[in-house]
Design a protein around this motif. Structure first.
Motif, mmCIF file in Angstrom:
data_model
loop_
_atom_site.group_PDB
_atom_site.id
_atom_site.type_symbol
_atom_site.label_atom_id
_atom_site.label_comp_id
_atom_site.label_asym_id
_atom_site.label_seq_id
_atom_site.Cartn_x
_atom_site.Cartn_y
_atom_site.Cartn_z
ATOM 1 N N GLN A 19 -10.205 1.637 4.690
ATOM 2 C CA GLN A 19 -9.003 1.292 4.561
ATOM 3 C C GLN A 19 -7.972 2.285 4.781
ATOM 4 O O GLN A 19 -6.975 2.302 5.579
ATOM 5 N N ARG B 43 0.802 -1.080 0.040
ATOM 6 C CA ARG B 43 0.062 0.054 -0.026
ATOM 7 C C ARG B 43 0.779 1.275 0.054
ATOM 8 O O ARG B 43 2.059 1.268 0.227
ATOM 9 N N SER C 159 -5.520 2.822 7.768
ATOM 10 C CA SER C 159 -3.916 2.881 7.406
ATOM 11 C C SER C 159 -3.421 4.237 8.163
ATOM 12 O O SER C 159 -2.101 4.081 8.869
ATOM 13 N N ASP D 41 2.589 4.156 1.267
ATOM 14 C CA ASP D 41 3.376 4.522 2.750
ATOM 15 C C ASP D 41 2.334 5.905 3.262
ATOM 16 O O ASP D 41 2.660 6.953 2.612
ATOM 17 N N HIS E 83 -0.634 3.739 11.802
ATOM 18 C CA HIS E 83 0.616 4.585 11.688
ATOM 19 C C HIS E 83 0.665 5.867 12.881
ATOM 20 O O HIS E 83 1.596 6.308 12.658
#
Length: 308
Positions: free
Chosen positions: A241, A216, A245, A218, A249
């Motif tokens: 999604q 994916r 993500s 970053d 992070h």
């Protein structure tokens, strides 16, 4: 613009006047040259090209400087600016408009409208307060959104950002059709086909190549790419999604959650994709800042925990 009226006047500013040459000459020099007698500012500019030098220049040229007035509010207002200086990325606000059971669409994909008109107007106001509005490719395909600010008159529009590794967004979409009128940036991976990149550039979109991690885009590298373009506040409107993500992070600084009084059940689409949380202490945590009504819906505002 004030001309002679500036002589002996007090200037109230929201940040230390800059002390370096950029798109314009230094603000501190302009203030001193205009004959301003006093400058009131809440906080210093953490940019190493300024950081006290603006205040110093003013004092050296006989201008009285008062600092600390409204400092807490200024720190909040400029949070994205300071974050970009410190970490190279913009402040990220994640918006979620969900049912009470955390769903953003039915099993068939119907999502308009879960929340009411008051909540939607609040979302447009939030768009207007950010530099950019960001969605993932799935949301761009499913909703065919405009991502513009509407209902607030003729005003500057934020940049529209679509995160799409393969640029798999229809060229007949509203985004493509309006790319020459409202800025549209596509964050993509190296595998995106050259003919697609050429086609999107042809309709007026700007392409930002981004690094790939785990198959994916970053998210940190992508946000730093946006930060390098001068963006300080990004308003992310999903989908699930992309939200997952950013949360995985630890890149969500604020949550704006609009909750509607309806339930869609487990077969509906979740507002946040899989996080892989096995224990409660692994879950992203936020502190509640505010709870207000938005018509028939509820708006929760959450901020990243300081300990994080």
């Amino acid at each position: 613009m004030a001309g002679a009226a500036a002589q002996g006047a007090t200037a109230y500013v929201t940040l230390e006047p800059c002390a370096h040459h950029g798109a314009t000459p230094p603000c501190c020099e302009a203030l001193a040259k205009a004959g301003i007698a006093r400058v009131v500012a809440p906080i210093a500019d953490s940019d190493p090209r300024v950081d006290g030098q603006g205040f110093g220049y003013l004092r050296q040229h006989g201008v009285e400087v008062t600092t600390g007035v409204g400092a807490e509010q200024a720190l909040s207002d400029h949070a994205g600016f300071f974050l970009r200086i410190a970490q190279g990325r913009p402040w990220v606000t994640l918006k979620l408009a969900m049912t009470v059971d955390g769903r953003i669409a039915t099993a068939t994909g119907e999502s308009q409208w879960i929340t009411g008109p008051e909540a939607r107007r609040a979302v447009h106001a939030l768009r207007a307060s950010h530099d950019a509005v960001m969605v993932g490719a799935g949301t761009a395909r499913a909703d065919d959104p405009q991502l513009t600010v509407r209902g607030f008159g003729d005003r500057r529009q934020p940049v529209r950002v679509v995160v799409s590794r393969l640029i798999d967004v229809p060229l007949m979409s509203q985004l493509a059709q309006s790319a020459r009128d409202v800025p549209l940036w596509l964050c993509h991976g190296p595998e995106a086909r050259s003919e697609l990149k050429t086609a999107w550039e042809g309709v007026g979109a700007r392409l930002l190549p981004c690094q790939i991690s785990g198959g994916r885009i970053d998210p940190l590298a992508m946000l730093r790419a946006l930060g390098s373009e001068g963006l300080t506040r990004v308003f992310c409107e999903g989908g699930g999604q992309l939200a997952a993500s950013l949360l995985l992070h630890d890149l969500v600084d604020e949550l704006q959650v609009f909750t509607a009084g309806m339930a869609l059940g487990a077969e509906g689409y979740p507002g946040i994709g899989a996080l892989g949380v096995a224990r409660l202490d692994e879950a992203p945590r936020f502190d509640l800042v505010d709870v207000v009504g938005a018509g028939a819906d509820i708006r929760h505002v959450w901020r990243r925990r300081q300990s994080a």
